[in-house]
Design a protein around this motif. Structure first.
Motif, PDB file in Angstrom:
ATOM      1  N   TYR A  29       0.824  -1.207   0.000  1.00  0.00           N
ATOM      2  CA  TYR A  29       0.000   0.000   0.000  1.00  0.00           C
ATOM      3  C   TYR A  29       0.863   1.264   0.000  1.00  0.00           C
ATOM      4  O   TYR A  29       0.639   2.188  -0.784  1.00  0.00           O
ATOM      5  CB  TYR A  29      -0.939  -0.009   1.212  1.00  0.00           C
ATOM      6  N   ARG A  30       1.865   1.295   0.883  1.00  0.00           N
ATOM      7  CA  ARG A  30       2.709   2.497   1.001  1.00  0.00           C
ATOM      8  C   ARG A  30       3.560   2.720  -0.248  1.00  0.00           C
ATOM      9  O   ARG A  30       3.748   3.853  -0.691  1.00  0.00           O
ATOM     10  CB  ARG A  30       3.593   2.388   2.242  1.00  0.00           C
ATOM     11  N   VAL A  31       4.074   1.631  -0.804  1.00  0.00           N
ATOM     12  CA  VAL A  31       4.879   1.743  -2.023  1.00  0.00           C
ATOM     13  C   VAL A  31       4.008   2.236  -3.182  1.00  0.00           C
ATOM     14  O   VAL A  31       4.398   3.128  -3.938  1.00  0.00           O
ATOM     15  CB  VAL A  31       5.537   0.382  -2.345  1.00  0.00           C
ATOM     16  N   CYS A  32       2.811   1.673  -3.302  1.00  0.00           N
ATOM     17  CA  CYS A  32       1.920   2.063  -4.394  1.00  0.00           C
ATOM     18  C   CYS A  32       1.480   3.518  -4.267  1.00  0.00           C
ATOM     19  O   CYS A  32       1.375   4.231  -5.270  1.00  0.00           O
ATOM     20  CB  CYS A  32       0.709   1.147  -4.441  1.00  0.00           C
ATOM     21  N   THR A  33       1.236   3.969  -3.049  1.00  0.00           N
ATOM     22  CA  THR A  33       0.847   5.366  -2.833  1.00  0.00           C
ATOM     23  C   THR A  33       1.898   6.307  -3.404  1.00  0.00           C
ATOM     24  O   THR A  33       1.565   7.315  -4.045  1.00  0.00           O
ATOM     25  CB  THR A  33       0.640   5.634  -1.326  1.00  0.00           C
ATOM     26  N   GLN A  34       3.163   5.986  -3.199  1.00  0.00           N
ATOM     27  CA  GLN A  34       4.246   6.820  -3.742  1.00  0.00           C
ATOM     28  C   GLN A  34       4.408   6.622  -5.247  1.00  0.00           C
ATOM     29  O   GLN A  34       4.578   7.576  -6.000  1.00  0.00           O
ATOM     30  CB  GLN A  34       5.572   6.472  -3.055  1.00  0.00           C
ATOM     31  N   LEU A  35       4.386   5.352  -5.668  1.00  0.00           N
ATOM     32  CA  LEU A  35       4.658   5.038  -7.071  1.00  0.00           C
ATOM     33  C   LEU A  35       3.631   5.656  -8.010  1.00  0.00           C
ATOM     34  O   LEU A  35       3.990   6.202  -9.059  1.00  0.00           O
ATOM     35  CB  LEU A  35       4.688   3.520  -7.266  1.00  0.00           C
ATOM     36  N   PHE A  36       2.369   5.597  -7.659  1.00  0.00           N
ATOM     37  CA  PHE A  36       1.321   6.049  -8.575  1.00  0.00           C
ATOM     38  C   PHE A  36       1.338   7.563  -8.780  1.00  0.00           C
ATOM     39  O   PHE A  36       0.730   8.062  -9.721  1.00  0.00           O
ATOM     40  CB  PHE A  36      -0.053   5.579  -8.093  1.00  0.00           C
ATOM     41  N   LYS A  37       2.043   8.297  -7.909  1.00  0.00           N
ATOM     42  CA  LYS A  37       2.206   9.744  -8.078  1.00  0.00           C
ATOM     43  C   LYS A  37       3.522  10.095  -8.781  1.00  0.00           C
ATOM     44  O   LYS A  37       3.750  11.244  -9.116  1.00  0.00           O
ATOM     45  CB  LYS A  37       2.157  10.442  -6.716  1.00  0.00           C
ATOM     46  N   ASN A  38       4.366   9.081  -8.985  1.00  0.00           N
ATOM     47  CA  ASN A  38       5.694   9.319  -9.546  1.00  0.00           C
ATOM     48  C   ASN A  38       5.610   9.576 -11.048  1.00  0.00           C
ATOM     49  O   ASN A  38       4.974   8.809 -11.775  1.00  0.00           O
ATOM     50  CB  ASN A  38       6.582   8.103  -9.265  1.00  0.00           C
ATOM     51  N   PRO A  39       6.258  10.633 -11.550  1.00  0.00           N
ATOM     52  CA  PRO A  39       6.168  10.934 -12.985  1.00  0.00           C
ATOM     53  C   PRO A  39       6.758   9.843 -13.877  1.00  0.00           C
ATOM     54  O   PRO A  39       6.282   9.642 -14.994  1.00  0.00           O
ATOM     55  CB  PRO A  39       6.946  12.250 -13.139  1.00  0.00           C
TER      56      PRO A  39
END
Length: 195
Positions: A29-39
């Motif tokens: 969950y935490r990794v995806c939260t960051q990844l999905f906002k990553n350009p």
């Protein structure tokens, strides 16, 4: 390979395999939260990603989000001729129905026999045992990612995915064949490196 590196690999394998399901889900969950906002993720159309098998950070949400955003998903497959990875495009249906073959090393891979070269990908999300603060990646020891990425020095963007304990404070010795990461993503950290 030095005795200390063998010991480090063994310890990290055991620690990674012992991560409980609840902690894995939190990490995902935490990794995806960051990844999905990553350009780099947002702008990539062709994404290579692993199927978790040995305690790595779960990739299910990443794969499903790629399909939701109409991105092409590719899984690594070990080419028996040269021990390099090729990348096999999968469909959402294939993923949901778990139509994969078991490799002798214990991981699942796509059943097709032909794949693309790594330079066709925009982003490759890689598993690892450890990474230091310079982007040196310690893998499982087979050298599959290093051999493959050495053939495509400019592309794709190389993103390591790891649990927080896999980010080491001490520097790893980088061999001439080691292929460094562009970035590392853990539940608590996003680090960019100079390659």
């Amino acid at each position: 390979m030095s005795a200390s590196l063998i010991t480090l690999r063994r310890q990290l394998r055991q620690q990674r395999r012992s991560v409980c399901t609840y902690t894995q889900r939190q990490a995902q969950y935490r990794v995806c939260t960051q990844l999905f906002k990553n350009p780099h993720f947002s702008h990539s159309q062709h994404i290579g990603v692993y199927l978790h098998a040995f305690g790595e950070v779960y990739t299910r949400h990443i794969i499903l989000e790629c399909f939701r955003r109409k991105k092409s998903v590719y899984l690594p497959m070990i080419c028996s001729m040269n021990q390099h990875l090729v990348w096999v495009k999968i469909s959402k249906q294939q993923y949901l129905n778990r139509r994969f073959a078991m490799h002798r090393l214990g991981m699942q891979q796509a059943m097709q026999s032909r794949g693309r070269m790594v330079k066709c990908l925009d982003l490759v999300i890689m598993p690892l045992l450890a990474c230091d603060h310079m982007g040196t990646r310690l893998g499982m020891g087979g050298g599959f990612y290093d051999k493959t990425l050495s053939r495509a020095p400019q592309k794709p963007y190389r993103l390591g995915l790891a649990h927080d304990f896999q980010l080491l404070e001490q520097a790893l010795t980088r061999q001439e064949w080691d292929q460094p990461l562009d970035a590392l993503l853990t539940p608590q950290h996003f680090l960019k490196f100079q390659r």
